[in-house]
Write a protein that holds these residues in place. Sequence first.
Motif, PDB file in Angstrom:
ATOM      1  N   LEU A 147       0.833  -1.215   0.000  1.00  0.00           N
ATOM      2  CA  LEU A 147       0.000   0.000   0.000  1.00  0.00           C
ATOM      3  C   LEU A 147       0.864   1.260   0.000  1.00  0.00           C
ATOM      4  CD1 LEU A 147      -2.850  -1.030   2.486  1.00  0.00           C
ATOM      5  CD2 LEU A 147      -2.973  -0.880  -0.004  1.00  0.00           C
ATOM      6  N   LYS A 148       1.955   1.227   0.765  1.00  0.00           N
ATOM      7  CA  LYS A 148       2.855   2.383   0.762  1.00  0.00           C
ATOM      8  C   LYS A 148       3.522   2.550  -0.599  1.00  0.00           C
ATOM      9  CE  LYS A 148       3.900   2.315   5.718  1.00  0.00           C
ATOM     10  NZ  LYS A 148       4.966   2.133   6.756  1.00  0.00           N
ATOM     11  N   SER A 149       3.830   1.422  -1.285  1.00  0.00           N
ATOM     12  CA  SER A 149       4.430   1.519  -2.619  1.00  0.00           C
ATOM     13  C   SER A 149       3.435   2.076  -3.634  1.00  0.00           C
ATOM     14  CB  SER A 149       4.902   0.135  -3.071  1.00  0.00           C
ATOM     15  OG  SER A 149       5.876  -0.381  -2.185  1.00  0.00           O
ATOM     16  N   LEU A 150       2.182   1.784  -3.429  1.00  0.00           N
ATOM     17  CA  LEU A 150       1.162   2.309  -4.335  1.00  0.00           C
ATOM     18  C   LEU A 150       0.889   3.801  -4.125  1.00  0.00           C
ATOM     19  CD1 LEU A 150      -1.544  -0.526  -4.356  1.00  0.00           C
ATOM     20  CD2 LEU A 150      -0.108   0.201  -6.261  1.00  0.00           C
ATOM     21  N   PRO A 210       2.834   6.622  -4.231  1.00  0.00           N
ATOM     22  CA  PRO A 210       3.291   7.566  -5.274  1.00  0.00           C
ATOM     23  C   PRO A 210       2.493   7.438  -6.568  1.00  0.00           C
ATOM     24  CG  PRO A 210       5.152   6.469  -4.230  1.00  0.00           C
ATOM     25  CD  PRO A 210       3.933   5.746  -3.765  1.00  0.00           C
ATOM     26  N   LEU A 211       2.161   6.178  -6.948  1.00  0.00           N
ATOM     27  CA  LEU A 211       1.392   5.988  -8.172  1.00  0.00           C
ATOM     28  C   LEU A 211       0.022   6.641  -8.059  1.00  0.00           C
ATOM     29  CD1 LEU A 211       0.976   4.688 -10.929  1.00  0.00           C
ATOM     30  CD2 LEU A 211       0.250   2.586  -9.766  1.00  0.00           C
ATOM     31  N   LEU A 212      -0.637   6.469  -6.930  1.00  0.00           N
ATOM     32  CA  LEU A 212      -1.958   7.068  -6.746  1.00  0.00           C
ATOM     33  C   LEU A 212      -1.882   8.584  -6.703  1.00  0.00           C
ATOM     34  CD1 LEU A 212      -3.430   4.598  -4.096  1.00  0.00           C
ATOM     35  CD2 LEU A 212      -3.858   4.642  -6.551  1.00  0.00           C
ATOM     36  N   VAL A 213      -0.788   9.109  -6.102  1.00  0.00           N
ATOM     37  CA  VAL A 213      -0.621  10.574  -6.045  1.00  0.00           C
ATOM     38  C   VAL A 213      -0.460  11.124  -7.452  1.00  0.00           C
ATOM     39  CG1 VAL A 213       0.917  12.411  -5.269  1.00  0.00           C
ATOM     40  CG2 VAL A 213       0.264  10.586  -3.691  1.00  0.00           C
ATOM     41  N   ASN A 214       0.363  10.478  -8.282  1.00  0.00           N
ATOM     42  CA  ASN A 214       0.565  10.955  -9.650  1.00  0.00           C
ATOM     43  C   ASN A 214      -0.699  10.805 -10.491  1.00  0.00           C
ATOM     44  OD1 ASN A 214       3.276  11.717  -9.307  1.00  0.00           O
ATOM     45  ND2 ASN A 214       3.958   9.594  -9.532  1.00  0.00           N
ATOM     46  N   LEU A 215      -1.438   9.715 -10.274  1.00  0.00           N
ATOM     47  CA  LEU A 215      -2.713   9.578 -10.984  1.00  0.00           C
ATOM     48  C   LEU A 215      -3.679  10.686 -10.602  1.00  0.00           C
ATOM     49  CD1 LEU A 215      -3.358   5.712 -10.852  1.00  0.00           C
ATOM     50  CD2 LEU A 215      -2.784   7.096 -12.858  1.00  0.00           C
ATOM     51  N   ASN A 216      -3.639  11.056  -9.339  1.00  0.00           N
ATOM     52  CA  ASN A 216      -4.491  12.157  -8.897  1.00  0.00           C
ATOM     53  C   ASN A 216      -4.060  13.478  -9.538  1.00  0.00           C
ATOM     54  OD1 ASN A 216      -6.494  13.497  -7.391  1.00  0.00           O
ATOM     55  ND2 ASN A 216      -5.004  14.009  -5.797  1.00  0.00           N
ATOM     56  N   LYS A 217      -2.744  13.669  -9.662  1.00  0.00           N
ATOM     57  CA  LYS A 217      -2.260  14.886 -10.300  1.00  0.00           C
ATOM     58  C   LYS A 217      -2.629  14.914 -11.786  1.00  0.00           C
ATOM     59  CE  LYS A 217       1.723  15.623  -7.236  1.00  0.00           C
ATOM     60  NZ  LYS A 217       3.207  15.688  -7.155  1.00  0.00           N
ATOM     61  N   ALA A 218      -2.659  13.751 -12.447  1.00  0.00           N
ATOM     62  CA  ALA A 218      -3.001  13.726 -13.863  1.00  0.00           C
ATOM     63  C   ALA A 218      -4.399  14.260 -14.113  1.00  0.00           C
ATOM     64  CB  ALA A 218      -2.881  12.300 -14.396  1.00  0.00           C
ATOM     65  N   GLY A 219      -5.277  14.093 -13.157  1.00  0.00           N
ATOM     66  CA  GLY A 219      -6.606  14.655 -13.288  1.00  0.00           C
ATOM     67  C   GLY A 219      -7.350  14.094 -14.478  1.00  0.00           C
TER      68      GLY A 219
END
Length: 408
Positions: free
Chosen positions: A275-278, A280-289
């Motif tokens: 979950l901690k590894s996921l 950064p991926l979730l943060v960047n997906l959120n930034k992609a909008g």
Amino acid sequence: MKRRALSRGLGAAAAVAGLIGLSGCSFGGIASLPLPGGPDTGSNPYEVKVDFANVLDLVPQSTCKVNDVSVGKVTKIELQGWHAQVVCKLRRDVKLPDNAVATIGQTSLLGEKYVALSAPTQETPSGTLGQGDEIPLSRTTRTTEVEEVLSALSMLLNGGGIEQVSTITQELNAAMHGREDTIKDVLRRVNTFVGTLDRQKAQITRAIDSIDRLSGKLAAEKKTIADTIDKAGPAVQILKENRADLTKMLVSLGKLGDVSVNVINQSRDDLLANLKSLEPLLVNLNKAGSDLPNGLEMLLSYPFPSTYTNAQVGDYANIHMTLDLDLKNLAHNLLGGTALEGQLAKQSDQLRAQLKPPQITIPQSPLGVLPAGLTSPGGTGTRTTGGTLPPAGSADPGVQTLITGGLS
């Protein structure tokens, strides 16, 4: 002398007989005669009716009193259904409220009965008692009879309540002996409990009202509830028949729960690490909008946008294409965030400084008429069967725009 006395006696008897004969139809017995010394009701009295559950030995011509003062008399006593109705004639100057109360009292231990009228003590007096008004059973009472007191005393003395009272007292003393502190503590707790109930009186009343409303709704839906219970019988029978399988299933679910808990406990650290590894991926997906869903939409029709179908009209198509061949932009889009991006960006700047766009001059067209099938000046993209070229020495603005835009 004997003859004279006899004649006078006969005359008096004849006079009495004549009086009785004249008033024989209206004479109601000795009770209808006014008592000497009775209360004076005045010249313009008013009558009120009083209902009593039991008038005891009250008789007509009895006294009516207010604050122990005689203010009227009883004129009639009659039966109304299952209770007695007493008609009282009162003086006109007697002022009583419309919600007055009445009681049958007694002048002394063995004295006569009378009707006592007074203002109410449990509610605020209102209105004025007048001619023809009626005092109902709810506002009338009677005193205790001497016979009732003597009868109760006789039952107590003859057979026995005294011996029972003595036995009860002795047993209570024996039960309480040595337990005074405990009994006091119980009484204090009872006092606290009763006080709590008194403070929660409004909530208890509200709860009782809610239960009453619930009972009303249940009563209204009684048929539905009965049908539900009747239809639930077969379902209960099926559950009963499959009780062994249900028990086995529940036991298996219990074992599955134990295994699941064991697996979760052993893989907890790995799960938290994943979950901690996921993150950064979730943060960047959120930034992609909205860029990500838009890109996925473009993927279905790559390399053309989803609106490409709007460019096809009949046997020709309208298209506007922009090609970005800048190395710096390509490096940023394809190699963003890497060291290679910086190197390509530096090389792009060096090539931009070395290259210069050529100067192109549009030659004058020697033709005066465009052939059929060519676009008209202005680059509108519409098919024509023929057209006129601009005058010599002038360039086609549509062609200049197309070339200039392509070189830039």
